[in-house]
Write a protein that holds these residues in place. Structure first.
Motif, PDB file in Angstrom:
ATOM      1  N   UNK A   1     -40.399  -4.502   0.639  1.00  0.00           N
ATOM      2  CA  UNK A   1     -41.137  -3.463  -0.069  1.00  0.00           C
ATOM      3  C   UNK A   1     -41.817  -3.982  -1.331  1.00  0.00           C
ATOM      4  N   UNK A   2     -43.117  -4.304  -1.227  1.00  0.00           N
ATOM      5  CA  UNK A   2     -43.881  -4.647  -2.423  1.00  0.00           C
ATOM      6  C   UNK A   2     -43.906  -3.458  -3.393  1.00  0.00           C
ATOM      7  N   UNK A   3     -44.265  -3.697  -4.660  1.00  0.00           N
ATOM      8  CA  UNK A   3     -44.227  -2.607  -5.656  1.00  0.00           C
ATOM      9  C   UNK A   3     -44.983  -1.362  -5.221  1.00  0.00           C
ATOM     10  N   UNK A   4     -46.155  -1.535  -4.630  1.00  0.00           N
ATOM     11  CA  UNK A   4     -46.970  -0.378  -4.280  1.00  0.00           C
ATOM     12  C   UNK A   4     -46.434   0.373  -3.067  1.00  0.00           C
TER      13      UNK A   4
ATOM     14  N   UNK B   1     -25.978  -6.598  10.496  1.00  0.00           N
ATOM     15  CA  UNK B   1     -25.539  -7.901  10.013  1.00  0.00           C
ATOM     16  C   UNK B   1     -25.664  -8.027   8.509  1.00  0.00           C
ATOM     17  N   UNK B   2     -26.748  -7.492   7.942  1.00  0.00           N
ATOM     18  CA  UNK B   2     -26.919  -7.523   6.491  1.00  0.00           C
ATOM     19  C   UNK B   2     -25.818  -6.736   5.788  1.00  0.00           C
ATOM     20  N   UNK B   3     -25.543  -5.539   6.310  1.00  0.00           N
ATOM     21  CA  UNK B   3     -24.548  -4.674   5.676  1.00  0.00           C
ATOM     22  C   UNK B   3     -23.155  -5.288   5.783  1.00  0.00           C
ATOM     23  N   UNK B   4     -22.828  -5.861   6.932  1.00  0.00           N
ATOM     24  CA  UNK B   4     -21.527  -6.505   7.092  1.00  0.00           C
ATOM     25  C   UNK B   4     -21.397  -7.730   6.190  1.00  0.00           C
ATOM     26  N   UNK B   5     -22.468  -8.533   6.098  1.00  0.00           N
ATOM     27  CA  UNK B   5     -22.450  -9.719   5.240  1.00  0.00           C
ATOM     28  C   UNK B   5     -22.243  -9.327   3.782  1.00  0.00           C
ATOM     29  N   UNK B   6     -22.836  -8.189   3.422  1.00  0.00           N
ATOM     30  CA  UNK B   6     -22.762  -7.737   2.026  1.00  0.00           C
ATOM     31  C   UNK B   6     -21.336  -7.397   1.602  1.00  0.00           C
ATOM     32  N   UNK B   7     -20.445  -7.184   2.574  1.00  0.00           N
ATOM     33  CA  UNK B   7     -19.043  -6.913   2.247  1.00  0.00           C
ATOM     34  C   UNK B   7     -18.317  -8.178   1.802  1.00  0.00           C
ATOM     35  N   UNK B   8     -18.895  -9.339   2.143  1.00  0.00           N
ATOM     36  CA  UNK B   8     -18.269 -10.622   1.798  1.00  0.00           C
ATOM     37  C   UNK B   8     -19.037 -11.359   0.707  1.00  0.00           C
TER      38      UNK B   8
ATOM     39  N   UNK C   1     -22.918 -11.089  -1.548  1.00  0.00           N
ATOM     40  CA  UNK C   1     -24.063 -10.221  -1.850  1.00  0.00           C
ATOM     41  C   UNK C   1     -25.224 -10.533  -0.903  1.00  0.00           C
ATOM     42  N   UNK C   2     -25.646  -9.519  -0.136  1.00  0.00           N
ATOM     43  CA  UNK C   2     -26.692  -9.743   0.871  1.00  0.00           C
ATOM     44  C   UNK C   2     -27.646  -8.563   0.991  1.00  0.00           C
ATOM     45  N   UNK C   3     -27.531  -7.583   0.113  1.00  0.00           N
ATOM     46  CA  UNK C   3     -28.467  -6.453   0.083  1.00  0.00           C
ATOM     47  C   UNK C   3     -29.036  -6.346  -1.326  1.00  0.00           C
TER      48      UNK C   3
ATOM     49  N   UNK D   1     -37.716 -10.059  -0.991  1.00  0.00           N
ATOM     50  CA  UNK D   1     -36.473  -9.366  -0.635  1.00  0.00           C
ATOM     51  C   UNK D   1     -36.617  -8.577   0.661  1.00  0.00           C
ATOM     52  N   UNK D   2     -35.515  -8.483   1.397  1.00  0.00           N
ATOM     53  CA  UNK D   2     -35.439  -7.689   2.615  1.00  0.00           C
ATOM     54  C   UNK D   2     -34.235  -6.755   2.514  1.00  0.00           C
ATOM     55  N   UNK D   3     -34.437  -5.489   2.841  1.00  0.00           N
ATOM     56  CA  UNK D   3     -33.355  -4.509   2.766  1.00  0.00           C
ATOM     57  C   UNK D   3     -33.121  -3.875   4.141  1.00  0.00           C
ATOM     58  N   UNK D   4     -31.913  -3.333   4.364  1.00  0.00           N
ATOM     59  CA  UNK D   4     -31.603  -2.705   5.650  1.00  0.00           C
ATOM     60  C   UNK D   4     -32.103  -1.264   5.715  1.00  0.00           C
ATOM     61  N   UNK D   5     -33.352  -1.095   6.125  1.00  0.00           N
ATOM     62  CA  UNK D   5     -33.913   0.239   6.279  1.00  0.00           C
ATOM     63  C   UNK D   5     -33.533   0.835   7.628  1.00  0.00           C
ATOM     64  N   UNK D   6     -34.170   1.945   7.965  1.00  0.00           N
ATOM     65  CA  UNK D   6     -33.878   2.580   9.256  1.00  0.00           C
ATOM     66  C   UNK D   6     -35.032   3.478   9.663  1.00  0.00           C
ATOM     67  N   UNK D   7     -35.017   3.863  10.937  1.00  0.00           N
ATOM     68  CA  UNK D   7     -35.949   4.874  11.427  1.00  0.00           C
ATOM     69  C   UNK D   7     -35.230   6.197  11.665  1.00  0.00           C
ATOM     70  N   UNK D   8     -33.926   6.192  11.584  1.00  0.00           N
ATOM     71  CA  UNK D   8     -33.095   7.392  11.560  1.00  0.00           C
ATOM     72  C   UNK D   8     -31.646   6.974  11.732  1.00  0.00           C
ATOM     73  N   UNK D   9     -30.773   7.972  11.710  1.00  0.00           N
ATOM     74  CA  UNK D   9     -29.366   7.728  11.977  1.00  0.00           C
ATOM     75  C   UNK D   9     -29.138   7.737  13.492  1.00  0.00           C
TER      76      UNK D   9
END
Length: 570
Positions: free
Chosen positions: A331-334, A376-383, A385-387, A495-503
């Motif tokens: 996500x760039x600033x704009x 994978x990002x969310x699981x890695x972040x538990x060990x 910092x990955x988010x 940066x890359x974050x764990x987004x989604x298209x829904x639950x």
């Protein structure tokens, strides 16, 4: 034919009576409505927002439909048995995912191609993407050509006054998904340059002839809306459902809003909930998916979860609520908070790029399923910092591939660097210092990856060994479409974050799309589909369209069952 489970005794109990009520206008809603109308039933679609189409209209509009008629047309092999073997190998039998019982999977595989044929028979123009591999195509039963079904381009002007009531799609170009997927390679192929001219001429011709072509999910939902209107389906935007009406243990109708006041609608054959998930509800996300954010979702604004909670209030069981259809974002600033945010699906899957955590360590195959990527990002972040994690790439990448919606080789906005989104350095060590990493760790990570490129084999995570990994990569890159050395300065990171298209979780339903209680008993008169339910795919995303496909299929199944069409006695 079964007996109706809902008994409406007095008109005075309601302001209005219909046969079937559908809550929400996303993927499977109009499919269910068309089935009901084909049976001569009166059906009402209630959409709380002013626009119809749901998140499906915003999406690629892809349905994962094994053994579909277009595969047969094109000579692509598939069968119930092959698709079943694939789901067995990928999804398995997780005890904590009741949405994916073998009975439900079997029902899905039997009904999905029938649903597509029903839509085709209704005059809806569908086809397949020529190549969109299953996400685990190397597993037993996997398909490298893919099982995707999409809508053909649609002239939205055919909707007349309803044109402005259809939710807009993510890209306003008169191009098919096949074509859109090829466009980023225009600088490297005369064939793609000619394709761009073809699309441009199509746009000019459309303007001269009064057409407005739309594609992807908007085309799918535009065609569905057109068919529903022709079938005299009553569709009411701006009509939120406040309550389900329960009588003698059965759902008999809903309370909506009409002319600013509560309006009770009775439904003799039942109510189908297709109201989306809870991606836009931070309270529910904090409860079921801690560490995720409404700021990173691509779901429509109506994806707020109240109908899941309303079904729970009436005793519905829920499951898989911790799952989401992840899609990696950068996500760039704009683009912060933009309606359509740039995905990073191909960012680290292409050659000359990798993903690292905040310590500078690579920790996954950057190709493959976007849902698996974000998990994978969310699981890695538990060990560690990955988010966010960091996409790291070199000048070769920037020259050849897109970045955050900007075309290959184009000059990137100055504010990307000024505001700390895009990091740039003449050496890997200097880049590591900018990212507050140990320089030797990041350098070692890059050198190890480059060694795999020389061997043409990713010994850590096997990137490039699946057809889908290569499909995400670069068809012009030899010898590997997925692997390319990170060796040409300057070096970059975003940066890359764990987004989604829904639950991906919700109420538990059976093989007839009926909502179940905790003890497995059916709630009579209540059906559900889409991401309002616990997915039939469990905790995995086997291929493109594994949320939209099931939404359509279970809407079709629910309507068949409620109308008593080709169903076993209950």
């Amino acid at each position: 034919m079964r007996l109706n489970v809902v008994k409406l005794t007095r008109m005075s109990d309601f302001d209005e009576l219909v046969d079937f009520v559908v809550v929400g206008s996303g993927g499977g809603s109009m499919c269910a409505a068309l089935l009901m109308r084909s049976a001569g039933k009166k059906v009402l679609i209630l959409e709380k927002e002013d626009l119809v189409g749901g998140t499906t209209a915003r999406s690629g509009g892809v349905m994962w439909i094994p053994n579909n008629p277009f595969m047969k047309r094109d000579g692509v092999p598939d069968s119930y048995e092959q698709a079943s073997a694939y789901l067995d190998s990928v999804v398995g039998d997780p005890v904590d995912a009741p949405g994916t019982s073998r009975q439900r999977r079997s029902s899905y595989l039997h009904e999905a191609p029938c649903m597509v044929q029903f839509l085709v028979d209704q005059g809806i123009k569908l086809t397949r993407v020529a190549e969109w591999p299953d996400y685990y195509d190397d597993r037993p039963g996997g398909s490298a050509p893919g099982r995707t079904v999409v809508a053909e381009l649609f002239n939205v002007n055919e909707l007349g006054p309803w044109k402005n009531k259809l939710r807009k799609g993510f890209l306003q170009l008169p191009a098919t998904l096949d074509e859109l997927l090829e466009l980023p390679g225009f600088k490297r192929s005369w064939r793609i340059k000619i394709l761009m001219l073809k699309i441009a001429f199509r746009a000019i011709a459309a303007k001269l002839t009064g057409k407005q072509w739309i594609s992807a999910g908007a085309a799918l939902q535009g065609r569905m809306l057109q068919a529903a209107l022709r079938a005299d389906v009553d569709i009411r935007p701006g009509s939120p459902v406040r309550e389900l009406i329960m009588k003698d243990g059965a759902v008999t109708g809903v309370v909506t809003v009409k002319d600013g006041r509560p309006w009770k609608v009775g439904a003799s054959l039942g109510v189908l909930v297709n109201a989306g998930g809870f991606a836009r509800n931070q309270r529910m996300r904090d409860r079921y998916q801690p560490g995720t954010s409404v700021k990173w979702t691509m779901a429509s604004s109506g994806d707020t979860g109240e109908m899941i909670e309303e079904m729970m209030r009436h005793g519905a069981a829920i499951a898989q609520m911790d799952e989401m259809v992840g899609t990696q974002l950068t996500l760039p600033p704009e683009e912060q908070g933009a309606d359509f945010m740039p995905t990073a699906q191909r960012l680290t899957a292409a050659p000359h790029a990798i993903l690292v955590d905040q310590s500078g360590v690579r920790y996954m195959n950057e190709g493959g399923s976007y849902m698996a990527y974000c998990k994978g990002m969310i699981e890695r972040n538990k060990q560690v910092a990955a988010v966010p994690s960091w996409a790291l790439f070199d000048q070769q990448y920037l020259k050849k591939y897109m970045l955050a919606g900007k075309m290959p080789g184009s000059r990137k906005p100055k504010n990307w660097i000024d505001e700390g989104y895009l990091h740039k350095a003449e050496s890997i060590e200097d880049l590591a210092r900018q990212l507050k990493m140990d320089p030797s760790t990041l350098k070692s990570t890059v050198e190890r990856f480059n060694g795999f490129v020389v061997k043409n084999r990713d010994e850590d995570f096997h990137r490039g060994e699946r057809a889908y990994d290569r499909w995400l990569g670069d068809p012009f890159q030899k010898p590997s479409a997925a692997l390319g050395a990170i060796e040409k300065a300057p070096y970059y990171a975003v940066p890359v974050v764990p987004g989604d298209v829904s639950t991906y979780g919700g109420v538990v339903t059976d093989e007839c799309a009926r909502v179940l209680r905790e003890d497995g008993a059916v709630i009579p008169g209540l059906y559900a589909t889409g991401v309002s339910t616990a997915s039939v795919m469990g905790r995995v995303y086997p291929g493109a369209g594994c949320s939209i496909g099931p939404s359509f299929v279970w809407g079709y199944v629910a309507a068949k069952h409620a109308a008593g069409i080709n169903t076993d006695p209950v």
